[in-house]
Design a protein around this motif. Structure first.
Motif: not given
Length: 308
Positions: A155-160
């Motif tokens: 997984t990679v972090p994604v800004l929501g």
């Protein structure tokens, strides 16, 4: 030197580390902004301190990235592989940057360290260099991402939306991806679909602004008669008129029949409005691009099932 697959995996880890840092930096700065995008005057000092911390952290990561790249790819020997060529170009540029920064700080030093009376100039130059290093790091990571792609095995972090961060596996159409693209990155996905297919994009909007343009709190953020507060969702428009987002095919008639929503074509002005609005997240195109083909494949599979 490590095997190619090991190098690719390590590079993808560095790319993921960079994206995690970027989201962390954006979240760190977000509390200091007013709704109009300006930094709150009462928080200016804290904002400046946070920016300095971000720049310093970015400069440290840049040094780490460059050291790892040098370990993986060695010196500047000729290589027919395009990804390695990209890495070698980046290594060359970073060495020039590091040398220039080193010499720039030495201007204010003598044999005992920082020369008397030059501490302020030294620190100002140091801040300028940290900012430049941050800019170079973002450029380098973008080029590495283009050359190697994002990791598909983690997984990679994604800004929501609203400062949230999602952990998403690139290219995997699951509930985590759907939640993320429905809550903060719909514009990135619509733009990525448009890149691949050439389809136009459209915005699902509220018919009315939250209040008047002057009173909603974002009155200067208007384009083509649409206030930023009216825009709720961005979709791609298939040639048959169907609205395409991460959930698949949506019937445009539902929007047309709803008194609560309108559909307007996205224009350059509206895209610029979204990209510049502090209330919207920066488009994460690197992650969005990994989901376009899986979604298009799923739509094609659904069509075959219906035909059968």
């Amino acid at each position: 030197m490590p095997e190619t697959l090991d190098v690719v995996g390590e590079l993808r880890t560095l790319v993921a580390d960079f994206h995690a840092m970027t989201r962390r930096h954006q979240s760190r700065l977000a509390p200091f902004f007013a709704s109009d995008g300006d930094v709150l005057y009462s928080h200016l000092s804290a904002y400046d301190e946070a920016v300095r911390d971000n720049n310093s952290e970015a400069a440290e990561l840049l040094t780490t990235v460059m050291a790892r790249l040098a370990d993986f790819c060695g010196t500047l020997g000729a290589s027919p592989r395009h990804p390695r060529t990209v890495v070698h170009e980046i290594l060359t540029e970073h060495r020039a940057l590091a040398a220039r920064h080193h010499n720039g700080l030495k201007e204010f030093c003598d044999v005992e360290g920082i020369a008397d009376g030059y501490l302020e100039e030294y620190e100002e130059r140091e801040k300028e260099q940290a900012l430049e290093a941050d800019q170079h790091l973002q450029d380098f990571i973008a080029r590495l991402t283009e050359a190697f792609g994002l990791p598909r095995d983690r997984t990679v972090p994604v800004l929501g939306a609203n400062g949230t961060t999602y952990e998403v596996t690139p290219g995997r159409l699951d509930d985590a991806a759907r939640e993320m693209f429905n809550n903060g990155q719909c514009h990135a996905f619509a733009a990525a679909v448009a890149e691949v297919t050439g389809w136009p994009t459209a915005a699902v909007i509220d018919p009315e602004c939250d209040d008047t343009y002057d009173d909603c709190g974002m009155g200067n953020q208007v384009a083509d008669g649409v206030c930023i507060c009216q825009i709720g969702h961005i979709v791609a428009v298939r040639p048959d008129g169907a609205l395409i987002d991460i959930d698949g095919v949506n019937d445009p008639q539902v929007i047309q029949d709803s008194p609560e929503h309108d559909l307007v074509p996205m224009t350059d002005a509206l895209w610029e409005l979204i990209d510049s609005a502090p209330t919207w997240r920066e488009r994460d195109m690197a992650i969005a691009q990994t989901f376009v083909q899986p979604l298009l494949d799923s739509l094609a599979a659904d069509t075959l099932e219906v035909s059968a």
